[in-house]
Scaffold this active site. Sequence first.
Site, PDB file in Angstrom:
ATOM      1  N   HIS A  99      -2.833  72.915  47.723  1.00 28.72           N
ATOM      2  CA  HIS A  99      -3.322  71.800  46.886  1.00 28.72           C
ATOM      3  C   HIS A  99      -4.863  71.833  46.746  1.00 28.72           C
ATOM      4  O   HIS A  99      -5.522  72.328  47.889  1.00 28.72           O
ATOM      5  CB  HIS A  99      -2.948  70.599  47.497  1.00 28.72           C
ATOM      6  CG  HIS A  99      -3.713  69.257  47.220  1.00 28.72           C
ATOM      7  ND1 HIS A  99      -3.737  68.876  45.805  1.00 28.72           N
ATOM      8  CD2 HIS A  99      -4.524  68.308  47.849  1.00 28.72           C
ATOM      9  CE1 HIS A  99      -4.493  67.649  45.581  1.00 28.72           C
ATOM     10  NE2 HIS A  99      -4.895  67.114  46.793  1.00 28.72           N
ATOM     11  N   HIS A 101      -8.784  70.266  44.483  1.00 34.07           N
ATOM     12  CA  HIS A 101      -9.500  69.323  43.457  1.00 34.07           C
ATOM     13  C   HIS A 101     -10.045  70.237  42.561  1.00 34.07           C
ATOM     14  O   HIS A 101     -11.271  69.962  42.096  1.00 34.07           O
ATOM     15  CB  HIS A 101     -10.242  68.145  44.564  1.00 34.07           C
ATOM     16  CG  HIS A 101      -9.417  67.363  45.013  1.00 34.07           C
ATOM     17  ND1 HIS A 101      -9.122  66.082  44.555  1.00 34.07           N
ATOM     18  CD2 HIS A 101      -8.472  67.457  46.297  1.00 34.07           C
ATOM     19  CE1 HIS A 101      -8.304  65.340  45.505  1.00 34.07           C
ATOM     20  NE2 HIS A 101      -8.037  66.169  46.421  1.00 34.07           N
ATOM     21  N   ASP A 124       2.132  83.924  30.808  1.00 28.62           N
ATOM     22  CA  ASP A 124       2.331  84.846  31.819  1.00 28.62           C
ATOM     23  C   ASP A 124       2.926  84.419  33.171  1.00 28.62           C
ATOM     24  O   ASP A 124       3.654  85.247  33.803  1.00 28.62           O
ATOM     25  CB  ASP A 124       1.041  85.708  32.013  1.00 28.62           C
ATOM     26  CG  ASP A 124       1.115  86.617  30.797  1.00 28.62           C
ATOM     27  OD1 ASP A 124       2.086  87.063  30.318  1.00 28.62           O
ATOM     28  OD2 ASP A 124       0.020  87.186  30.585  1.00 28.62           O
ATOM     29  N   HIS A 175      -5.233  62.486  40.320  1.00 28.15           N
ATOM     30  CA  HIS A 175      -5.404  63.299  41.745  1.00 28.15           C
ATOM     31  C   HIS A 175      -5.906  64.576  41.625  1.00 28.15           C
ATOM     32  O   HIS A 175      -6.901  64.912  41.642  1.00 28.15           O
ATOM     33  CB  HIS A 175      -4.140  63.045  42.627  1.00 28.15           C
ATOM     34  CG  HIS A 175      -4.202  63.268  43.958  1.00 28.15           C
ATOM     35  ND1 HIS A 175      -3.419  62.848  44.906  1.00 28.15           N
ATOM     36  CD2 HIS A 175      -5.090  64.166  44.535  1.00 28.15           C
ATOM     37  CE1 HIS A 175      -3.685  63.489  46.172  1.00 28.15           C
ATOM     38  NE2 HIS A 175      -4.850  64.232  46.076  1.00 28.15           N
ATOM     39  N   TYR A 232       6.656  94.117  33.763  1.00 25.01           N
ATOM     40  CA  TYR A 232       5.282  94.193  34.003  1.00 25.01           C
ATOM     41  C   TYR A 232       4.845  94.834  35.725  1.00 25.01           C
ATOM     42  O   TYR A 232       5.699  94.371  36.484  1.00 25.01           O
ATOM     43  CB  TYR A 232       4.629  92.724  33.933  1.00 25.01           C
ATOM     44  CG  TYR A 232       3.336  92.643  34.488  1.00 25.01           C
ATOM     45  CD1 TYR A 232       2.211  92.953  33.474  1.00 25.01           C
ATOM     46  CD2 TYR A 232       2.779  92.154  35.640  1.00 25.01           C
ATOM     47  CE1 TYR A 232       0.919  92.630  33.702  1.00 25.01           C
ATOM     48  CE2 TYR A 232       1.498  92.091  36.047  1.00 25.01           C
ATOM     49  CZ  TYR A 232       0.517  92.406  34.955  1.00 25.01           C
ATOM     50  OH  TYR A 232      -0.870  92.266  35.165  1.00 25.01           O
TER      51      TYR A 232
END
Length: 239
Positions: A99, A101, A124, A175, A232
């Site tokens: 997480h 910001h 991708d 958020h 790939y």
Amino acid sequence: MTVRVRDGLRQEVLDANLTIPQVGLATLTWGNVSGVDREAGVFVIKPSGVPYEDLGLDDLVTVRLSDGAVVDGHLRPSTDTETHRCLYLAFPSIGGVTHTHSTRAVAFAQARRDIPVLGTTHADTFNGPIPVTPDLTAEQCAKDYEYNTGRVIVDLLKEDDQRAVEVPAALVANHGPFTWGPSARKSLEHAIICEAVADIALHTFALSPTAPPPPHLLNRHYTRKHGPDAYYGNPAPTS
């Protein structure tokens, strides 16, 4: 009592957390990474509010997956711990959660807009838009806020583990982004890509308010990196 987790997990979680400011995804302490050991029934996460430059292995906190209890560590875990736990419980494929910001992904979250698929760079990694959740209700904010933050992501993905694999990111409205993957390191990689495609999308919109790419091109780019016929990259070296 120290809880034993699988070899390398604590170091992987530490390294991923230390990478967050190095790649420009965090201001101050605004970000966290965790990694889960499902066999041990725990996950390891960054402590709350500790500056990255001061963070060490002994500072990481081990949390029980079943009930969120701290089982190892001398500091309080990240305030986002319950969100991480909710995602682990809902999606068996997830091995790590990140997480941040980060600026541009947060801009989309605050505008309550999905990050759309505008080209192959996005396709991708993400097989579709990076979706944004509905607003949390007053009740969801008043009680069990962090766990409910995870629940709105789970509900957004309709508790579909395959969907979580194909689009390993979501924006929580007003958020910011949560990303995940089969490991802590991979969840961080998805956070880096999430921010990059948000940045590219903003530049694209500045040049062209609508820029729809052909779906067959997007599908080609996703499937050449993912799935049974992916080609790939190269296999990992064997010892």
